[in-house]
Enzyme design. Structure first.
Site, PDB file in Angstrom:
ATOM      1  N   LYS A  33       0.835  -1.195   0.000  1.00  0.00           N
ATOM      2  CA  LYS A  33       0.000   0.000   0.000  1.00  0.00           C
ATOM      3  C   LYS A  33       0.871   1.247   0.000  1.00  0.00           C
ATOM      4  CE  LYS A  33      -2.050   1.611   3.804  1.00  0.00           C
ATOM      5  NZ  LYS A  33      -1.796   3.076   3.860  1.00  0.00           N
ATOM      6  N   ASP A  60      -3.630   4.287  -1.821  1.00  0.00           N
ATOM      7  CA  ASP A  60      -4.559   4.669  -0.747  1.00  0.00           C
ATOM      8  C   ASP A  60      -4.580   6.190  -0.587  1.00  0.00           C
ATOM      9  OD1 ASP A  60      -6.162   4.690   1.528  1.00  0.00           O
ATOM     10  OD2 ASP A  60      -4.491   4.205   2.876  1.00  0.00           O
ATOM     11  N   LYS A  62      -7.726   7.984  -1.015  1.00  0.00           N
ATOM     12  CA  LYS A  62      -9.073   8.339  -0.537  1.00  0.00           C
ATOM     13  C   LYS A  62      -9.628   9.579  -1.247  1.00  0.00           C
ATOM     14  CE  LYS A  62      -8.023   6.555   4.109  1.00  0.00           C
ATOM     15  NZ  LYS A  62      -6.563   6.352   3.943  1.00  0.00           N
ATOM     16  N   ASP A  65     -13.886  14.559  -3.803  1.00  0.00           N
ATOM     17  CA  ASP A  65     -14.002  15.861  -4.450  1.00  0.00           C
ATOM     18  C   ASP A  65     -15.231  15.809  -5.350  1.00  0.00           C
ATOM     19  OD1 ASP A  65     -13.305  18.432  -5.670  1.00  0.00           O
ATOM     20  OD2 ASP A  65     -11.256  18.034  -4.994  1.00  0.00           O
ATOM     21  N   THR A 119     -10.722   3.644  10.660  1.00  0.00           N
ATOM     22  CA  THR A 119     -10.599   2.763  11.823  1.00  0.00           C
ATOM     23  C   THR A 119     -10.068   3.490  13.047  1.00  0.00           C
ATOM     24  OG1 THR A 119      -8.438   2.031  11.033  1.00  0.00           O
ATOM     25  CG2 THR A 119     -10.332   0.659  10.481  1.00  0.00           C
ATOM     26  N   ARG A 210       3.189  -1.642  10.692  1.00  0.00           N
ATOM     27  CA  ARG A 210       4.307  -1.746  11.618  1.00  0.00           C
ATOM     28  C   ARG A 210       4.631  -3.147  12.113  1.00  0.00           C
ATOM     29  NH1 ARG A 210       1.980   3.422  14.757  1.00  0.00           N
ATOM     30  NH2 ARG A 210       0.140   2.564  13.711  1.00  0.00           N
TER      31      ARG A 210
END
Length: 232
Positions: A33, A60, A62, A65, A119, A210
């Site tokens: 990603k 990614d 998002k 508009d 999230t 991570r």
């Protein structure tokens, strides 16, 4: 053809750092990603470099508009050869429909998914911004609108995956961030599950950062997560 369930989040500030991590990962075992910071600093070149290394890339960004602007952005992303990209469902049905029309619906078209609620959002934040109803009801409403608008799936919390799978069907893609292997730190995520729990709940792909990228041996960490997916 392999269908890796894990998407490794390359949340780095520079292309060199991202590509250094990517070079430690088998593209047959995981997708990657690229998010806002990396893309803003390094641009399409880092996506091209990952695609050339054989990775399926989830872009990614998002997009949110007016419909025409989002459609053109999605078309540009598709031209980069990304495997998947996303828009924000709060942009509405017309925006999502325009985005889907822009990327097309062929076997070579990227998967187009929608973001419902992040999230990192908890009930306090949900109430603070003035959304009505419950978080679960809002996610379901936005995901249903995404499907009606032609999108292939949504980003969602694993805690919402079972309900969305039951309501929208098993082929509607559910992409789940906020995944934390057992024993790892929760970080800034509030609505989390382990990888096995998320897949059992109905998620199709798991975004993990991570726990893999900060490991001393990223492929070993990936292997341990893969093993946990098949454990009883």
């Amino acid at each position: 053809m392999s269908d890796p369930k894990i998407i490794v989040a390359l949340d780095y500030a520079t292309a060199n750092a991202a590509l250094s991590m990517a070079d430690q990962i088998d593209p047959n075992r995981a997708r990657v990603k690229v998010g806002k910071e990396l893309f803003t600093r390094s641009g399409p070149q880092v996506v091209n470099a990952l695609v050339q290394r054989g990775f399926d890339v989830f872009l990614d960004l998002k997009y949110h508009d007016i419909p025409n602007t989002v459609a053109k952005a999605c078309s540009a992303a598709a031209d980069l050869g990304v495997w998947m990209l996303n828009v924000h469902t709060l942009g509405g049905g017309a925006m999502m429909t325009a985005a889907k029309e822009a990327v097309g619906d062929t076997k070579d078209s990227p998967i187009l998914i929608g973001v419902t609620l992040l999230t990192s959002m908890d009930q306090h934040t949900f109430d603070q911004i003035g959304l009505q109803g419950t978080m679960t009801d809002t996610v379901t409403r936005l995901a249903t609108l995404a499907k009606e608008s032609g999108l292939d799936g949504v980003v969602c919390s694993a805690q919402e995956a079972t309900a969305l799978r039951d309501q929208l069907g098993k082929d509607f893609q559910l992409i789940t961030p906020g995944i934390r292997p057992a024993g790892s730190a929760q970080g800034d995520q509030h609505r989390t599950m382990t990888p096995k729990q998320a897949l059992d709940a109905g998620s199709h792909h798991l975004v993990i950062g991570r726990p893999i990228t900060a490991a001393n041996d990223p492929m070993q960490a990936l292997s341990e997560i893969e093993s946990s997916l098949t454990s009883d």
